[in-house]
Design a protein around this motif. Structure first.
Motif, PDB file in Angstrom:
ATOM      1  N   UNK A  35       0.846  -1.203   0.000  1.00 15.57           N
ATOM      2  CA  UNK A  35       0.000   0.000   0.000  1.00 15.57           C
ATOM      3  C   UNK A  35       0.880   1.252   0.000  1.00 15.57           C
ATOM      4  N   UNK A  36       1.927   1.194   0.794  1.00 13.58           N
ATOM      5  CA  UNK A  36       2.816   2.356   0.868  1.00 13.58           C
ATOM      6  C   UNK A  36       3.312   2.737  -0.517  1.00 13.58           C
ATOM      7  N   UNK A  64      14.083  14.414  -5.685  1.00 14.55           N
ATOM      8  CA  UNK A  64      12.642  14.550  -5.851  1.00 14.55           C
ATOM      9  C   UNK A  64      11.926  13.259  -5.467  1.00 14.55           C
ATOM     10  N   UNK A  65      12.500  12.132  -5.909  1.00 16.56           N
ATOM     11  CA  UNK A  65      11.887  10.844  -5.575  1.00 16.56           C
ATOM     12  C   UNK A  65      11.872  10.653  -4.055  1.00 16.56           C
ATOM     13  N   UNK A  66      13.003  10.963  -3.427  1.00 16.45           N
ATOM     14  CA  UNK A  66      13.088  10.793  -1.969  1.00 16.45           C
ATOM     15  C   UNK A  66      12.132  11.738  -1.251  1.00 16.45           C
ATOM     16  N   UNK A 120       7.094  12.632   1.944  1.00 15.31           N
ATOM     17  CA  UNK A 120       5.700  13.073   2.054  1.00 15.31           C
ATOM     18  C   UNK A 120       4.767  11.881   2.277  1.00 15.31           C
ATOM     19  N   UNK A 121       5.104  10.780   1.602  1.00 19.26           N
ATOM     20  CA  UNK A 121       4.287   9.573   1.775  1.00 19.26           C
ATOM     21  C   UNK A 121       4.443   9.024   3.193  1.00 19.26           C
ATOM     22  N   UNK A 122       5.661   9.145   3.722  1.00 18.13           N
ATOM     23  CA  UNK A 122       5.917   8.688   5.089  1.00 18.13           C
ATOM     24  C   UNK A 122       5.066   9.479   6.078  1.00 18.13           C
TER      25      UNK A 122
END
Lengths: 358, 514, 358
Positions: free
Chosen positions: C53-54, C280-282, C287-289
């Motif tokens: 899901x993450x 940018x990916x990190x 933000x997802x974290x």
């Protein structure tokens, strides 16, 4: 260098710099006048096609109420544009201000005026904070207001859920309902009554317009704001406190945004977090169509009103013609791009003329 | 060898309000070093930009080996064998040294950058300049002098037949400059034509064969052998006879008067050490130095734009702590006419009236900050008349004026504020000859009226015309003081000697980095 | 602002540079955050379904962040990211559901349409020389209208099951859509760091004048940047269509702010010339974290936006303070500044640089 000519329409050696101040153009291409003519023509066209367009209570009243609110939003953007900054958080600042008004009415039992004052103070405070961060760190205003937008986008719903059960304040102090629905027709001087088309909330817009017009066209502070926008380095060296002007511009922007939030809340009758969600686009549309430069240094207070009115008229007219809500945005976007392209063509033409005559 | 590689024939280039080039000719022969001289604003850089395809000329022809060519872009010029080092920094800060050197024609295979193939030629170009630099280092980490050398390496990479160097030594130490001259001589032997632009006439006479002098957008001397001239002749041609050191109405300074501004032992965060100077009412104190000596930086520190770390500033005898230009203006009455007119001096897109009255709004403001536009116009009109600024109206934008008139507008705002001390920084850069003379008279008259003036200039003639005494600054320190006897030869000799006495050891100390 | 560049060239200095970069900091934050969440959830967060899901919801933020980054690296802003994404997602949905176009061609048409719109936007900006901010504001308005016209008020969900299965499939608990995003990021990195075209793009962003003098057309680079930006938005739209239960007019509505947040946190300067694909990916990871942590501790969703705002502000302000400190260190010793050329960076550093985004 001996043939230093000074033709009236010349530009600097930077023809690539987007829009330009309108005051050097001959009067017939004056942007404000153009807008006014466009508004009148469009209104006439819509009125002819759909006579209902001139229905004062059902069409013009809501139209003008929207225009009143969105003009204040455009002014909030214009103030920061005047120093060459942007405020992406106008909508959220409006929501933030409106929260405090609602809080004041619901929890503190404030009368109408005091709640409005609380709302404006909250807007001014959050705007000043934004301005202070920008002035102190020198970080681009785009980024700072973007971050502010995020933060308020989270904060405002949190505040509502902390203070209310159903995420909205519905307490209405005395006078709010009247403010919402009454028009000039309710104000009579003897036998002469005003038009039922003009809503009473427009008084705030008129006040804001007059105040800003005085600020920019008459006062020292207004001029200093413009020069800070035109060239911050030169402004600082000329003795203008540029840092304070940046804070002031953002505080003003916050105040106006909060006023717009209040007006929007009056329009709907409830104070909720979603107020101002759709303010960002109209804020730029109104200001830029009105002739305010993105690069700073030039504003048009009346232009913001005219730009917003044009957008409102197009929206309403197309709606009445049955174009359907979904397509409205398509036309609005095209209007924006066309209007700016036309301005650009004028710039290039006048630049060529100057070079040829040197 | 009289093989003409490239020829300019009556080139005309017009910018809005200015005829930057007005029929300039230039002949570039193979195996020669051609000096292109002229004062600031004479049109040298514009000419170079025309030759390298940055600007298209409005009239005139460019001939390569007798054939007319049209350069539409810098790339066209590179293809035609014309290489250049511009005066402005033209490196991509985030790219490596090697990538910057090969930017014009990066080695690639099927659209992919070939970094390995980049290193070798970059190293070759760097070695030719005697520069030991890691080609993989990002350019933003380099010192200004190193960046300048990388730019020259970049020009070497294209292996041009004609190489134009616009002020290549402005930020180089003497050793680095000497390396560059060796390269120039080698290129000349290989049959390249090097066009060399410099303000340092010693350098020009050391390496150049032919000379073209521009003045006011025209060539006053065209492709003549340099050996026929001595430095003074060239200077005379550059400045034009009418405004070599001019005599003005005599002016006396009371040496016992209390200094309007006095710095003692000033140290700043910008690197100034132990700077002391006094300026008395009615006196013009010259602060001379080469570009980068730290003169404007000193003034900015005094105005509160940079930190003062030690020493004392006294204004009218009272110790002063100036925190911002605003305080300098409103409390201490110090005005600063900046050298950087377009960026810091005038508001180009704003009307003249605002440009002039910006310093006096505080005084004009009435209730609620209201300013009567009539009062504002009166102030501006008065100054426009006094300074003879040529305008079509007060509502005209300052950007539409010529350089000289813009500079007058920039000065007008300080006169409007009636400052008690004026710092004038390079007042006549990019100003045409007539306005320049008028400007000198204006400054002189201001001093005669009792205004103390600190004059910063790299223009020695200007310095000797105006100043009462000349302080020489180098490396952020005052190196000496010369009382002005208005005799050009004597003065220039003394001043140059002060600068040279110390330039060599310091350069050796501060440039050990590469 | 140290972005990742030159890897593999000179290993040691490059490594040292990397260790001080924003990317490195972000990497540490991601690892620490992930481990922290794992501990807080007593390990359940590190298990297969949670990871799945993450990552599933990470694909779109990564892609839109990259799309914005490409525009930023030539100094442009792309406000149309969300609207363009929503439009092409709806286009794909409508093609499949209403016109029976098979999934493959529909995706290709959708992505091609997004790329084409990006190209047209770029051409319009270059041709008219109008500020990119305003132009993309205009295209955003138009596209919002177009999206609404396509979808109306319904949710389009009657499309290819194969596509849905692909969107939901996750070999080894790593969702396919996330792999798509990673592959796109890798390709973009290769384009930016390795190809001549990518280097030209960066050169034009880093120093437009120098690029022009070196024969690089900055106009073409602006067009290219908007085209690539459009392409990436198209891919993001495809990913969204595949993984969402259905597309409607709200798709893309909340993309704009995250698209700016990711590159800005990742260390990309708004002024152009810097690129940080990994950063940018990190940043999208971070933000997802935040979002996951919010879910873990079952807080109000509004906290996410608030925290992201604080993080963005903290990043830029911290970065600016760091930079000023470095500048001060460079200029402090007297000797080194002897070689300063006229007007080199000094006045700009001394004066507040408060000019807005261009």
């Amino acid at each position: 260098m001996k043939t230093a000519v000074k033709p009236p329409g010349s530009d600097t050696a930077r023809p690539t710099d987007g829009a330009r101040p309108a005051h050097r153009l001959p009067f017939w291409v004056n942007q404000q006048l153009g807008l006014l003519v466009l508004i009148v023509v469009l209104a006439a066209v819509f009125g002819t096609l759909r006579p209902a367009f001139f229905n004062e209570r059902l069409v013009l009243f809501p139209l003008l109420r929207d225009v009143s609110t969105l003009t204040v939003v455009a002014l909030a953007q214009m103030v920061v544009l005047s120093i060459g900054h942007m405020n992406l958080a106008v909508g959220r600042m409006a929501a933030f201000g409106a929260f405090f008004a609602g809080f004041g009415y619901d929890r503190l039992g404030l009368p109408l005026v005091l709640g409005l004052v609380l709302c404006l103070v909250a807007g001014a405070a959050v705007g000043a904070l934004t301005g202070w961060i920008i002035a102190r760190t020198g970080v681009n205003s785009f980024v700072v207001t973007l971050a502010m937008d995020f933060a308020l986008l989270g904060l405002v719903p949190l505040l509502y859920s902390a203070c209310t059960e159903n995420a909205a304040f519905t307490t209405r102090p005395a006078g709010l309902a009247e403010l919402r629905s009454s028009s000039l027709a309710d104000i009579c001087l003897g036998p002469v009554c005003g038009s039922p088309a003009v809503p009473q909330v427009a008084q705030f817009t008129v006040l804001a317009l007059a105040g800003l017009a005085f600020l920019y066209y008459r006062t020292r502070t207004g001029r200093e704001l413009l020069l800070t926008g035109a060239n911050p380095a030169a402004a600082e060296l000329s003795g203008i406190p540029t840092g304070r002007r940046v804070v002031l511009a953002h505080a003003l922007s916050g105040t106006l945004a909060a006023l717009a939030g209040f007006m929007a809340a009056v329009g709907t009758g409830t104070f909720r977090a979603s107020i101002g969600d759709d303010f960002m686009l109209p804020s730029f549309l109104g200001a830029v169509l009105g002739g305010t430069l993105l690069t700073g240094g030039a504003v048009s207070v009346v232009g913001a009103l005219l730009g917003t009115t044009l957008v409102g008229v197009i929206r309403k007219g197309l709606d009445l013609l049955g174009v359907g809500l979904e397509s409205l945005n398509i036309y609005l976007g095209c209007v924006l791009l066309l209007a700016l392209s036309a301005d650009r063509v004028r710039t290039v033409v006048s630049y060529r003329k100057v070079v040829r005559s040197t | 060898m009289s093989d003409v590689l490239l020829e300019c024939d009556s080139i005309v280039k017009v910018f809005p309000g200015v005829r930057a080039l007005d029929g300039v000719g230039l002949t570039m022969t193979a195996g020669s070093v051609h000096a292109l001289l002229g004062e600031n604003g004479a049109g040298k850089s514009t000419l170079i930009k025309v030759i390298t395809g940055v600007h298209t000329p409005d009239d005139g022809r460019l001939l390569r080996r007798g054939e007319e060519i049209h350069l539409r872009s810098p790339l066209d010029a590179t293809r035609a064998g014309i290489g250049v080092v511009h005066q402005e920094r033209n490196l991509i800060p985030g790219f490596s040294v090697a990538e910057n050197i090969t930017l014009q024609n990066p080695p690639s295979r099927r659209g992919l950058v070939d970094r390995d193939a980049m290193t070798a030629p970059a190293e070759r170009c760097l070695a030719e300049l005697g520069l030991d630099l890691d080609p993989h280092r990002p350019v933003r980490e380099l010192s200004v002098a190193q960046q300048q050398l990388v730019e020259i390496a970049k020009a070497l990479y294209t292996e041009s037949q004609v190489l134009l160097l616009d002020e290549p030594t402005a930020s180089l130490s003497p050793q680095e400059a000497e390396h560059l001259f060796d390269v120039v001589r080698r290129l000349k032997e290989r049959g390249t034509c090097v066009v060399f632009v410099s303000h340092k006439l010693e350098e020009v006479f050391a390496i150049c064969d032919t000379v073209t002098v521009l003045r006011d957008g025209r060539s006053v001397l065209e492709s003549a052998p340099l050996s026929d001239y001595v430095q003074d002749d060239v200077v005379t041609l550059m400045v034009g006879r009418q405004h070599s050191v001019t005599d003005m109405t005599p002016r006396t300074v009371d040496p016992t008067a209390r200094p309007a501004l006095s710095l003692s032992g000033l140290n700043t965060a910008a690197g100034h050490r132990d700077v002391s100077l006094d300026i008395r009412p009615g006196e013009i104190v010259g602060l001379y130095g080469l570009v980068g000596a730290g003169r404007s930086e000193l003034v900015k520190a005094v105005l509160g734009l940079d930190r003062v770390t030690g020493g004392e500033i006294r204004v009218d005898g009272e110790p002063a702590r100036i925190r911002s230009p605003r305080e300098a203006l409103h409390t201490y009455g110090i005005g600063y006419l900046t050298e950087n007119r377009k960026e810091e001096g005038v508001f180009l897109e704003q009307p003249i009236v605002r440009n002039i009255t910006v310093t006096v709004w505080k005084k004009l403001a009435r209730f609620l900050g209201d300013i009567s536009s009539r009062a504002e116009k009166d102030v501006a009109q008065d100054l426009v008349d006094r300074l003879g600024i040529r305008v079509s109206g007060l509502a005209q934008n300052a950007g539409e004026l010529s350089g000289g008139n813009q500079q007058k507008v920039s000065l007008a705002k300080w006169l409007a504020a009636e400052t008690r001390l004026l710092v004038v920084d390079e007042p006549t850069v990019g100003v045409d000859v007539r306005t320049k003379h008028a400007f000198h008279e204006l400054i002189w008259e201001l001093a005669r009226g009792g205004l103390p003036i600190l004059l910063i200039s790299s223009d020695l003639t200007e310095m000797i015309t105006l100043a009462d005494r000349v302080l020489v600054m180098a490396d952020h320190r005052i190196r000496g003081e010369v009382p002005n006897d208005h005799d050009y030869d004597n003065m220039s000799g003394q001043i140059i000697r002060i600068i040279h006495d110390r330039a060599h050891p310091a350069a050796a100390a501060s440039n050990g980095t590469p | 602002m140290t972005t990742l560049r030159n890897q593999g060239a000179a290993a040691l200095p490059a490594l040292r540079r990397f260790s001080r970069s924003t990317t490195m900091t972000l990497l540490c934050v991601v690892v620490a955050g992930y481990v922290g969440l794992g501990i807080a959830s007593s390990g359940s967060f590190l298990e297969g379904p949670s990871v799945r899901t993450f990552l599933q919801y990470l694909a779109t933020p990564v892609l839109i962040g990259l799309a914005q980054m490409v525009a930023l690296c030539v100094g442009q802003l792309n406000l149309a990211v969300g609207a363009l994404g929503g439009f092409s997602a709806c286009l794909m949905g409508v093609l499949m559901a209403d016109h029976g176009v098979p999934a493959g061609p529909a995706i290709v048409i959708g992505v091609a349409a997004a790329t084409l719109i990006g190209l047209l936007t770029g051409i319009f900006i270059v041709a008219t020389q109008i500020n990119g901010f305003i132009v993309t504001l205009g295209t955003m308005t138009i596209l919002l209208g177009a999206q609404y016209r396509l979808s109306g008020t319904r949710t389009i969900d009657g499309y290819s099951d194969t596509l849905r299965d692909l969107g939901r499939s996750a070999p080894l608990n790593i969702p396919l859509v996330f792999l798509t995003a990673l592959a796109t990021a890798a390709l973009l990195a290769a384009f930016m760091y390795r190809t001549v075209a990518g280097r030209r793009l960066l050169a034009a962003g880093g120093n437009p004048v120098a690029a022009r003098l070196s024969g690089i057309s900055t106009d073409r680079q602006i067009v290219l940047a908007h085209t690539v930006s459009g392409l990436l938005v198209g891919i993001a739209a495809a990913v969204a269509t595949a993984s969402l239960p259905g597309v409607n007019r709200s798709v893309g509505g909340d993309w704009l702010l995250p698209s700016f947040a990711a590159p800005i946190i990742g260390g990309v300067a708004l002024t152009g010339g810097s690129v940080a694909v990994l950063g940018t990916v990190l940043a999208a990871f971070v933000m997802r974290l935040i979002d996951s942590a919010r879910a873990q501790f079952s807080l109000d969703p509004s906290w996410v936006n608030f925290l992201i705002g604080v993080v963005v502000l903290g990043t830029v302000v911290g970065g600016r303070i760091h930079q000023t400190r470095i500048e001060r260190k460079i200029t402090a010793p007297g000797g080194t500044s002897s070689a300063q050329p006229r007007g080199a960076a000094r006045p700009a550093a001394a004066l507040p640089s408060t000019k807005g985004a261009r």
